[in-house]
Design a protein around this motif. Structure first.
Motif, mmCIF file in Angstrom:
data_model
loop_
_atom_site.group_PDB
_atom_site.id
_atom_site.type_symbol
_atom_site.label_atom_id
_atom_site.label_comp_id
_atom_site.label_asym_id
_atom_site.label_seq_id
_atom_site.Cartn_x
_atom_site.Cartn_y
_atom_site.Cartn_z
ATOM 1 N N VAL A 1 -23.655 53.475 -85.897
ATOM 2 C CA VAL A 1 -22.282 53.120 -85.531
ATOM 3 C C VAL A 1 -21.419 54.384 -85.503
ATOM 4 O O VAL A 1 -21.424 55.154 -86.471
ATOM 5 C CB VAL A 1 -21.690 52.107 -86.531
ATOM 6 C CG1 VAL A 1 -20.219 51.835 -86.221
ATOM 7 C CG2 VAL A 1 -22.490 50.815 -86.502
ATOM 8 N N PRO A 2 -20.681 54.650 -84.418
ATOM 9 C CA PRO A 2 -19.783 55.805 -84.387
ATOM 10 C C PRO A 2 -18.764 55.724 -85.516
ATOM 11 O O PRO A 2 -18.256 54.639 -85.834
ATOM 12 C CB PRO A 2 -19.096 55.695 -83.015
ATOM 13 C CG PRO A 2 -20.047 54.888 -82.188
ATOM 14 C CD PRO A 2 -20.676 53.920 -83.137
ATOM 15 N N VAL A 3 -18.434 56.856 -86.108
ATOM 16 C CA VAL A 3 -17.543 56.859 -87.265
ATOM 17 C C VAL A 3 -16.177 56.266 -86.918
ATOM 18 O O VAL A 3 -15.524 55.629 -87.757
ATOM 19 C CB VAL A 3 -17.402 58.298 -87.826
ATOM 20 C CG1 VAL A 3 -16.746 59.229 -86.824
ATOM 21 C CG2 VAL A 3 -16.628 58.283 -89.143
ATOM 22 N N GLY A 4 -15.752 56.428 -85.664
ATOM 23 C CA GLY A 4 -14.455 55.889 -85.272
ATOM 24 C C GLY A 4 -14.394 54.370 -85.269
ATOM 25 O O GLY A 4 -13.301 53.789 -85.247
ATOM 26 N N LYS A 5 -15.543 53.706 -85.292
ATOM 27 C CA LYS A 5 -15.581 52.244 -85.279
ATOM 28 C C LYS A 5 -15.876 51.641 -86.650
ATOM 29 O O LYS A 5 -15.891 50.417 -86.808
ATOM 30 C CB LYS A 5 -16.631 51.763 -84.287
ATOM 31 C CG LYS A 5 -16.344 52.181 -82.847
ATOM 32 C CD LYS A 5 -17.408 51.664 -81.885
ATOM 33 C CE LYS A 5 -17.108 52.080 -80.455
ATOM 34 N NZ LYS A 5 -18.139 51.596 -79.501
ATOM 35 N N VAL A 6 -16.106 52.493 -87.642
ATOM 36 C CA VAL A 6 -16.516 51.989 -88.958
ATOM 37 C C VAL A 6 -15.387 51.261 -89.665
ATOM 38 O O VAL A 6 -15.602 50.232 -90.312
ATOM 39 C CB VAL A 6 -17.048 53.150 -89.827
ATOM 40 C CG1 VAL A 6 -17.250 52.699 -91.270
ATOM 41 C CG2 VAL A 6 -18.356 53.678 -89.259
ATOM 42 N N LYS A 7 -14.157 51.760 -89.566
ATOM 43 C CA LYS A 7 -13.043 51.160 -90.317
ATOM 44 C C LYS A 7 -12.859 49.693 -89.957
ATOM 45 O O LYS A 7 -12.656 48.845 -90.843
ATOM 46 C CB LYS A 7 -11.750 51.930 -90.063
ATOM 47 C CG LYS A 7 -10.593 51.505 -90.969
ATOM 48 C CD LYS A 7 -9.384 52.414 -90.783
ATOM 49 C CE LYS A 7 -8.314 52.099 -91.807
ATOM 50 N NZ LYS A 7 -7.819 50.714 -91.745
#
Length: 247
Positions: free
Chosen positions: A61-67
């Motif tokens: 998962v791209p870090v920008g979508k983790v939140k």
């Protein structure tokens, strides 16, 4: 309540402090407390969250979508690294260095370098190496771009405080892998110089007083292990870098 410094957390979780700061500042994934002196302080809940973030990213998962996923309370599942590999293949088929550099930069912002090397770059390189015809052109293009990215990052890290080391390939044929491992090491606090030509015979006496890190790409042979022990007894600082093996 026990609090931990960012250095303690980085060591415990196996994550570079620079990455932890980026997760906080750029992506809003962490909210550590501050000491009276303004230093970050992490508690056990923060560490659990960091470990969960790490699981998401390692799953692809791209870090920008983790939140958003954390906020929804979802559970990490195996990521589709194959999809990223196919996207890389599609970019390579365009045979455009500029588009490839853009693609690599985007991946670098969304995923940790460890995961990219292990799940995207090396699998794609292995796939291309099986084709003796046109895929060799794409492999050469990819290798050049990867080495360029590695060199740029090594230069950036060298301007910061850190531990100095000379990375040497020992008995290997794949020079690009050597640069990828230098890139990987630079994310763990090392300021890495690379001996670009791998050696069949390692002579630590040529590099007095330097920390030498050796990359073999495979488990040490019995002869290599004996030599390594001999050099260490002589007082040479020689370490083995083996992220995919038992380091």
């Amino acid at each position: 309540m026990t609090f931990y410094s960012i250095g303690d957390v980085a060591e415990r979780c196996g994550i570079n402090p620079v990455t932890l700061r980026a997760w906080q500042r750029r992506y809003g994934l962490l909210k550590p407390q501050r000491s009276e002196g303004g230093h970050r302080q992490f508690d056990e809940d923060d560490i659990l969250r960091i470990q969960e973030i790490k699981r998401w990213i390692e799953s692809g998962v791209p870090v920008g979508k983790v939140k958003a996923l954390l906020d929804k309370g979802k559970i990490p599942v195996a990521g589709d690294w194959v999809a990223l590999q196919e996207e890389m293949m599609s970019t390579l088929r365009q045979v455009s260095p500029a588009r490839l550099r853009t693609r690599l930069a985007l991946l670098g912002r969304e995923h940790p370098v460890d995961a990219l090397i292990d799940h995207v770059y090396q699998p794609v390189r292995e796939r291309l190496s099986l084709d003796l015809n046109t895929a060799r052109v794409m492999l050469s293009l990819l290798d050049g771009a990867l080495i360029e990215q590695a060199v740029l990052h090594l230069g950036e890290v060298r301007r910061k405080a850190g531990k100095d080391a000379l990375l040497i390939g020992w008995g290997i044929d794949d020079r690009t892998s050597l640069w990828l491992e230098a890139w990987r090491l630079s994310h763990t606090g090392w300021r890495v110089d690379v001996l670009a030509e791998p050696l069949e015979e390692l002579h630590p006496e040529f590099f007095p007083g330097q920390q030498i890190i050796v990359w073999t790409g495979k488990p040490l042979s019995s002869d290599q292990a004996q030599r390594l022990e001999h050099w260490r007894r002589q007082g040479y600082a020689v370490a083995i870098h083996a992220p995919a093996l038992s380091a």
